[in-house]
Design a protein around this motif. Sequence first.
Motif, PDB file in Angstrom:
ATOM      1  N   ASP A 102       0.844  -1.192   0.000  1.00 51.34           N
ATOM      2  CA  ASP A 102       0.000   0.000   0.000  1.00 51.34           C
ATOM      3  C   ASP A 102       0.880   1.244   0.000  1.00 51.34           C
ATOM      4  OD1 ASP A 102       0.987   0.137   2.638  1.00 51.34           O
ATOM      5  OD2 ASP A 102      -0.818  -0.787   3.459  1.00 51.34           O
ATOM      6  N   LEU A 103       0.238   2.414   0.027  1.00 53.66           N
ATOM      7  CA  LEU A 103       0.969   3.674  -0.011  1.00 53.66           C
ATOM      8  C   LEU A 103       1.845   3.847   1.217  1.00 53.66           C
ATOM      9  CD1 LEU A 103       1.557   6.330  -1.455  1.00 53.66           C
ATOM     10  CD2 LEU A 103      -0.444   7.322  -0.314  1.00 53.66           C
ATOM     11  N   GLU A 104       1.423   3.361   2.373  1.00 57.25           N
ATOM     12  CA  GLU A 104       2.248   3.462   3.580  1.00 57.25           C
ATOM     13  C   GLU A 104       3.566   2.716   3.396  1.00 57.25           C
ATOM     14  OE1 GLU A 104       3.702   3.896   7.599  1.00 57.25           O
ATOM     15  OE2 GLU A 104       2.313   5.064   6.357  1.00 57.25           O
ATOM     16  N   ASP A 105       3.514   1.535   2.781  1.00 53.98           N
ATOM     17  CA  ASP A 105       4.749   0.815   2.485  1.00 53.98           C
ATOM     18  C   ASP A 105       5.647   1.624   1.561  1.00 53.98           C
ATOM     19  OD1 ASP A 105       4.101  -1.375   4.032  1.00 53.98           O
ATOM     20  OD2 ASP A 105       3.601  -2.696   2.352  1.00 53.98           O
ATOM     21  N   ASP A 133       2.605   1.725  -8.407  1.00 53.08           N
ATOM     22  CA  ASP A 133       1.282   1.171  -8.115  1.00 53.08           C
ATOM     23  C   ASP A 133       0.493   2.059  -7.161  1.00 53.08           C
ATOM     24  OD1 ASP A 133       2.009  -0.937  -9.682  1.00 53.08           O
ATOM     25  OD2 ASP A 133       2.193  -2.396  -8.059  1.00 53.08           O
ATOM     26  N   PHE A 134       1.221   2.833  -6.329  1.00 48.90           N
ATOM     27  CA  PHE A 134       0.540   3.608  -5.290  1.00 48.90           C
ATOM     28  C   PHE A 134       0.914   5.097  -5.299  1.00 48.90           C
ATOM     29  CE2 PHE A 134       1.196  -0.763  -3.787  1.00 48.90           C
ATOM     30  CZ  PHE A 134      -0.132  -1.152  -3.600  1.00 48.90           C
ATOM     31  N   ASP A 135       1.963   5.462  -6.015  1.00 50.68           N
ATOM     32  CA  ASP A 135       2.382   6.866  -6.077  1.00 50.68           C
ATOM     33  C   ASP A 135       2.446   7.277  -7.543  1.00 50.68           C
ATOM     34  OD1 ASP A 135       3.595   9.335  -6.016  1.00 50.68           O
ATOM     35  OD2 ASP A 135       5.118   8.791  -4.533  1.00 50.68           O
ATOM     36  N   PRO A 136       1.467   8.053  -8.018  1.00 50.98           N
ATOM     37  CA  PRO A 136       1.394   8.376  -9.455  1.00 50.98           C
ATOM     38  C   PRO A 136       2.581   9.181  -9.970  1.00 50.98           C
ATOM     39  CG  PRO A 136      -0.201   9.662  -8.179  1.00 50.98           C
ATOM     40  CD  PRO A 136       0.338   8.610  -7.267  1.00 50.98           C
ATOM     41  N   ARG A 137       3.365   9.773  -9.084  1.00 51.34           N
ATOM     42  CA  ARG A 137       4.549  10.501  -9.539  1.00 51.34           C
ATOM     43  C   ARG A 137       5.486   9.573 -10.312  1.00 51.34           C
ATOM     44  NH1 ARG A 137       9.580  12.683  -6.872  1.00 51.34           N
ATOM     45  NH2 ARG A 137       8.995  11.711  -4.902  1.00 51.34           N
ATOM     46  N   PHE A 138       5.479   8.288 -10.000  1.00 50.43           N
ATOM     47  CA  PHE A 138       6.391   7.337 -10.624  1.00 50.43           C
ATOM     48  C   PHE A 138       5.724   6.513 -11.728  1.00 50.43           C
ATOM     49  CE2 PHE A 138       8.091   8.466  -6.544  1.00 50.43           C
ATOM     50  CZ  PHE A 138       9.431   8.668  -6.824  1.00 50.43           C
ATOM     51  N   ASP A 139       4.495   6.880 -12.090  1.00 46.09           N
ATOM     52  CA  ASP A 139       3.790   6.239 -13.198  1.00 46.09           C
ATOM     53  C   ASP A 139       4.141   7.008 -14.479  1.00 46.09           C
ATOM     54  OD1 ASP A 139       1.845   5.521 -15.167  1.00 46.09           O
ATOM     55  OD2 ASP A 139       0.555   4.754 -13.565  1.00 46.09           O
ATOM     56  N   VAL A 140       4.943   6.395 -15.355  1.00 50.55           N
ATOM     57  CA  VAL A 140       5.441   7.125 -16.523  1.00 50.55           C
ATOM     58  C   VAL A 140       4.344   7.444 -17.527  1.00 50.55           C
ATOM     59  CG1 VAL A 140       7.826   6.350 -16.374  1.00 50.55           C
ATOM     60  CG2 VAL A 140       6.159   4.950 -17.609  1.00 50.55           C
ATOM     61  N   ALA A 141       3.250   6.711 -17.498  1.00 48.43           N
ATOM     62  CA  ALA A 141       2.142   7.047 -18.387  1.00 48.43           C
ATOM     63  C   ALA A 141       1.456   8.327 -17.926  1.00 48.43           C
ATOM     64  CB  ALA A 141       1.149   5.897 -18.451  1.00 48.43           C
ATOM     65  N   LYS A 142       1.386   8.540 -16.612  1.00 51.02           N
ATOM     66  CA  LYS A 142       0.737   9.731 -16.066  1.00 51.02           C
ATOM     67  C   LYS A 142       1.693  10.917 -15.956  1.00 51.02           C
ATOM     68  CE  LYS A 142      -2.459   6.890 -13.359  1.00 51.02           C
ATOM     69  NZ  LYS A 142      -2.889   6.440 -12.001  1.00 51.02           N
ATOM     70  N   ASN A 143       2.957  10.639 -15.691  1.00 48.34           N
ATOM     71  CA  ASN A 143       3.946  11.698 -15.500  1.00 48.34           C
ATOM     72  C   ASN A 143       5.247  11.345 -16.222  1.00 48.34           C
ATOM     73  OD1 ASN A 143       2.716  13.691 -13.492  1.00 48.34           O
ATOM     74  ND2 ASN A 143       2.422  11.745 -12.415  1.00 48.34           N
ATOM     75  N   PRO A 144       5.243  11.355 -17.564  1.00 46.80           N
ATOM     76  CA  PRO A 144       6.433  10.902 -18.301  1.00 46.80           C
ATOM     77  C   PRO A 144       7.684  11.739 -18.038  1.00 46.80           C
ATOM     78  CG  PRO A 144       4.835  11.927 -19.781  1.00 46.80           C
ATOM     79  CD  PRO A 144       4.144  11.738 -18.472  1.00 46.80           C
TER      80      PRO A 144
END
Length: 628
Positions: A152-155, A275-286
Amino acid sequence: MSNHPPVLNEDLTHNPGRRKLLAGSGAFGLAGFIGGGISIPSLALAKSVPGGSKLLGFDSIPASTADEVVLAEGYQADVLISWGEPLVDGAPAFDPNGKNSAADQEKQFGDNNDGMSFFAMEGGQDRGLMAINNEYVNEQYLFAHGDSKAHDLEDVKKSQAAHGVSVLEVRRSEGNQWEVVRPSRYNRRITANTPMRFSGPAAGDAALHTEADPEGMNVLGTFGNCANGKTPWGTYLTCEENFDTYFGTKEAYTLTAAQKRYTLNPAEPERNWPDFDPRFDVAKNPNEFNRHGWIVEIDPFTPDSVPVKRTALGRFKHENAAVTVAKSGELVVYMGDDERGEYIYKYVSKDKVDQANPAANKTLLDEGTLYVAIFDGDTNGTPLKGTGRWVALVQGQNGLTADKGFRTQADILVNTRGAADVVKATRMDRPEWIAVNPHDGRAYCTLTNNSKRGDENMPLNAANPRPNNVYGQIIRWDEKGDATAQAFSWDMFVLCGNPIAHPQGVNRGTPNITEQNTFNSPDGLGFDEAGRLWILTDGKYSNKGDYEGQGNNQMLVGDPQSGEIRRFMVGPKSCELTGITFTPDYKTMFVNVQHPGEEKDSHFPNNSPRPRSSVMMITRKDGGVLGA
C-alpha cells in the motif's frame, strides 16, 4: 554500486569459444596475452611480480566466508550506526519486527548506506559531520509483512523514507572511537520526497516540466544514491544511479528512444512505487523520469538548505564524483556511468576555485564543459595500455546538432548517453568509482565486470579486452599533471582474475593477482593521504566455479608504484563493502557494510534478527595511521 546484485553470466564455466574470438582477432596485440600460456605482460609501473611494498604496512589476510568482519592483524572494527537507529530528534528506536512506520523511518538512519564523506568541524580533530548515501532498501526486511513488494501507499512512503542521504554529527570519544551526537541540529534525513531545485543549463527546460512543477525548476527527492563526491568548499555531492528501476506503469505505454536508452522497463519496475504513487507512473507523468539521474549538491553545515541538482554534470547512472582542482585552478569532476557498455565523463568548470571565498564557488558546477572519454590502443600494439582523448559534449560541436536531436545544451544534458553515442565514445565494462592519486594526479577507475563484453553488440576494445568479463579491472589515465587536458595516456593497474580457478590464460589476471589476493568486481575506490589505493568489491561470493576461493566481498589495498595488492578486510555474508572516508588524521576509516544477508544468510551485526546495513569504524589497536 547498484540497487541489485551486478548482472553476471550465470554460466560459470570457462568459454573457449569466446577466448578463441579474442585470440583470433589479434586485437591490440593480445594474442600472446590470452593464448593459453601465462605470458601476461607486466604493468607499466610494476615491471616484475609485485612484492615487498614499503607503502603497505600490514600482512595480507586470507579470504573468508564467515558472517562477520575480518581484518588484518592489529586492527579492529566497530559499528558507528546501523539502519533504523534514531537520528533526528523524536525518532523512535528501531523495531526488529519491522513495525516502524514511514513517519518513524523519516527520522531514522536510512538503509543500504553507500558512498559517504567526512567533514571536519571547527575546533580540532574530534568533531565532524558525515553525509552518507542510503542507496536503496531490501523490502523483505523493511516491511513487517516480509514481502519484497509494497502492499500500500504506507509501504511506499516507508521505502521512500529509507532512501536518500543521512547527515549526522559525530565526535571522538576515548580510545579513538567515534559516536553519533544526539541530539544535534545538524542531524538530518534527505529522502525521496525532500524538496530540491534544479540549476545549470537544463534547469527550466521543457523536458523537466510536470503538472506539479510547470516551470521545471523544483523537484522532489533523490534516490538510488550510489557514491559521492566532496567539494573544496565543504559541500557533499550525492550521485543518482539506478533511477530507472523506480518508474513503471500498468497502462499500455510506448517508450521513447531516450527512455529506452536509459533502460526504462515500465512493465517490470524493480520497486512497485508506481502502483501507489502516481509521480512514478510514466504514463501519467512521463517527464518525472527526466528529473532524476543527476548529481545533487548538499550543504551539510546548513541543515535547512535546499539540495541542488546540478544539471551541467549530465544525466546518467552516476556512480561517484571524483573532485579535484586543476593546477590552473579549475574544478574538475570525473564521473562513471555504471551500466554495461557505458562511458566515462569529465567536467571542467569555466571559472577557477576561490579558496579564500567559498561563496564565490557556487556557480562552478553550473558553468563548464562536459566531456566523454575515448580510449585508443597503443600504436605499437602493446596490450593493456594506450592513449585517449576527451571529446566535448557541447551543442553544435562534434556532430551534436539539431538534426541529431540536440537543439540546445539542455538536450545534451538530459540525454547525455545519446550525446556520447553520437561522438563514438568508448563503451566500458561498467565504470564505477573514480579516485585521483593525490601525489601525481592520475585518475583510477574501477570497471566492475561485463558479461556481455564480446557479444555482437559490444565488441572488444583496447581498454576492455576480455570477453565475458566476470572479474573486472582497474584502469588509470595520466593527463601529465593537467586535469584540464584533452589528451591522456592510460594503462591497466590491475586486470582482476582468479589463479585458483584459472592457473593460465587471461582469467588468471595480471601479475599482481595471486592465489592469496584473488578478487572480482572492484567497485568502491579511494586514496588516503599517503597514496595507498583502497579497493572495495561488489561481486559474486559463491566460492564456486570462476569464484572459487575468493570468499565474501572484501577490501584490498594497492601500492600504485609497485602494483602490489594486499587483502585488508573481508565483510560478512552476502554484503557489499562500499563507501570509504577518513578522519583528517587518518587514524579512523569509515566503511559501509551494505545489504548483509541479501541471500537470507546473515545476522549482521550482533546477531540481529533482521540483517542491517551498518557504518563501520576501522582503527588500529595501537592508535596509529591506517595501512602504514
